[in-house]
Design a protein around this motif. Structure first.
Motif, short mmCIF file in Angstrom:
data_model
loop_
_atom_site.label_atom_id
_atom_site.label_comp_id
_atom_site.label_asym_id
_atom_site.label_seq_id
_atom_site.Cartn_x
_atom_site.Cartn_y
_atom_site.Cartn_z
N UNK A 37 0.83 -1.21 0.00
CA UNK A 37 0.00 0.00 0.00
C UNK A 37 0.86 1.26 0.00
N UNK A 38 2.00 1.19 0.69
CA UNK A 38 2.92 2.34 0.68
C UNK A 38 3.51 2.53 -0.71
N UNK A 39 3.80 1.43 -1.41
CA UNK A 39 4.29 1.52 -2.78
C UNK A 39 3.24 2.18 -3.67
N UNK A 40 1.98 1.79 -3.50
CA UNK A 40 0.91 2.38 -4.31
C UNK A 40 0.77 3.88 -4.03
N UNK A 41 0.94 4.27 -2.77
CA UNK A 41 0.88 5.71 -2.45
C UNK A 41 2.00 6.46 -3.15
N UNK A 42 3.17 5.81 -3.25
CA UNK A 42 4.30 6.48 -3.92
C UNK A 42 4.03 6.69 -5.40
N UNK A 43 3.10 5.92 -5.95
CA UNK A 43 2.76 6.02 -7.38
C UNK A 43 1.60 6.99 -7.61
N UNK A 44 1.28 7.77 -6.59
CA UNK A 44 0.20 8.77 -6.67
C UNK A 44 -1.16 8.11 -6.90
N UNK A 45 -1.31 6.90 -6.41
CA UNK A 45 -2.60 6.22 -6.50
C UNK A 45 -3.45 6.64 -5.31
N UNK A 46 -4.66 7.03 -5.60
CA UNK A 46 -5.56 7.58 -4.58
C UNK A 46 -5.76 6.60 -3.43
N UNK A 47 -5.80 7.14 -2.22
CA UNK A 47 -6.00 6.31 -1.02
C UNK A 47 -7.33 5.57 -1.11
N UNK A 48 -7.33 4.31 -0.67
CA UNK A 48 -8.52 3.47 -0.74
C UNK A 48 -9.31 3.59 0.56
N UNK A 49 -10.62 3.77 0.42
CA UNK A 49 -11.50 3.81 1.58
C UNK A 49 -12.25 2.48 1.67
N UNK A 50 -11.95 1.66 2.68
CA UNK A 50 -12.60 0.34 2.78
C UNK A 50 -14.10 0.48 2.99
N UNK A 51 -14.88 -0.47 2.47
CA UNK A 51 -16.33 -0.44 2.67
C UNK A 51 -16.69 -0.85 4.09
N UNK A 52 -17.89 -0.55 4.48
CA UNK A 52 -18.35 -0.93 5.82
C UNK A 52 -18.54 -2.44 5.92
N UNK A 53 -18.81 -3.07 4.78
CA UNK A 53 -19.04 -4.52 4.76
C UNK A 53 -18.50 -5.09 3.46
N UNK A 54 -18.15 -6.37 3.47
CA UNK A 54 -17.67 -7.04 2.26
C UNK A 54 -18.82 -7.58 1.42
N UNK A 55 -20.04 -7.41 1.89
CA UNK A 55 -21.19 -8.03 1.23
C UNK A 55 -21.37 -7.57 -0.21
N UNK A 56 -21.15 -6.29 -0.49
CA UNK A 56 -21.43 -5.78 -1.82
C UNK A 56 -20.24 -5.78 -2.77
N UNK A 57 -19.12 -6.29 -2.34
CA UNK A 57 -17.92 -6.25 -3.18
C UNK A 57 -18.01 -7.25 -4.32
N UNK A 58 -17.64 -6.79 -5.52
CA UNK A 58 -17.62 -7.67 -6.67
C UNK A 58 -16.26 -8.35 -6.79
N UNK A 59 -16.23 -9.45 -7.53
CA UNK A 59 -14.97 -10.13 -7.79
C UNK A 59 -14.36 -10.77 -6.55
N UNK A 60 -15.22 -11.35 -5.72
CA UNK A 60 -14.73 -12.00 -4.50
C UNK A 60 -15.29 -13.40 -4.39
N UNK A 61 -14.71 -14.19 -3.52
CA UNK A 61 -15.24 -15.50 -3.17
C UNK A 61 -14.80 -15.82 -1.76
N UNK A 62 -15.21 -16.95 -1.24
CA UNK A 62 -14.90 -17.28 0.15
C UNK A 62 -14.07 -18.56 0.21
N UNK A 63 -13.13 -18.58 1.12
CA UNK A 63 -12.33 -19.78 1.36
C UNK A 63 -12.44 -20.13 2.84
N UNK A 64 -12.28 -21.39 3.14
CA UNK A 64 -12.44 -21.84 4.53
C UNK A 64 -11.20 -22.53 5.09
#
Length: 216
Positions: free
Chosen positions: A157-184
């Motif tokens: 994440x520090x490397x991404x900041x050095x590349x002037x990539x906008x800071x990421x704001x995490x969502x309140x929940x993972x429920x609505x995130x696309x491109x995910x799956x679950x592992x156990x």
């Protein structure tokens, strides 16, 4: 119309350098290897420094892919260690993780911001998942691997900041995130970790505009 190409980034052995005997040249060759290793270590220390909270963005972009290669190697080491772990190494609950397959037709149609947000979202999911794994695992030998993996995600994440990539704001929940799956299982989680770094994170860094400008 061409079919979409989906890459899953299978594992490949790391490249190694085998020094050969060349007489007096040996000293120069050894010095070159040491300098390269020292340069990487210095760069890793710089990246680690920029993970401290409250620090501004680094003055120059961090574009050396050896940093990412180092993190991939350590992620792979954690995966190997987990596969051989026999006690106190289970994941207490299933976790949400990012998809690691890459459909290049879809990826290339996304703009830089969308690609960055997909990678940042995946890094955040992995950090949450690894934090849960850390509390689930009682094997002390695995604790150091997991702690190191979490630190490396913060460094990326520090490397991404050095590349002037906008800071990421995490969502309140993972429920609505696309491109995910679950592992156990812990092994599946660490395999996802490796593949995500080798796939989407590497693609993002390869195409980073700040690095293209840095090269020119």
């Amino acid at each position: 119309m061409c079919a979409s190409v989906v890459h899953t980034f299978p594992s490949s052995p790391p490249m190694t350098h085998q020094p050969t005997t060349v007489g007096k040249g040996d000293t120069l060759f050894t010095k070159l290897l040491w300098t390269t290793a020292a340069g990487l270590l210095a760069l890793l220390l710089i990246v680690l420094e920029w993970t401290r909270p409250g620090l501004p963005t680094p003055l120059r972009p961090i574009c050396d892919l050896r940093v990412l290669d180092h993190f991939i190697k350590e992620a792979r080491d954690a995966e190997v260690a987990m596969k051989s772990c026999r006690e106190g190494c289970s994941l207490s609950d299933s976790v949400t993780v990012p998809q690691t397959t890459v459909d290049f037709d879809v990826w290339e149609k996304k703009n830089a911001l969308e690609q960055a947000q997909e990678v940042q979202s995946g890094l955040w999911l992995l950090q949450q998942a690894l934090s849960l794994l850390r509390t689930s695992v009682t094997n002390t030998a695995m604790h150091s691997h997991i702690d190191n993996s979490i630190r490396n995600l913060l460094s990326i994440n520090a490397v991404l900041r050095s590349l002037n990539i906008q800071e990421y704001t995490p969502p309140a929940s993972t429920a609505g995130l696309e491109g995910t799956w679950r592992v156990s299982s812990a092994t599946d989680l660490l395999q996802v970790h490796v593949n995500f770094l080798r796939g989407k994170v590497r693609l993002l860094l390869l195409d980073a505009q700040a690095c293209q400008q840095d090269v020119s």
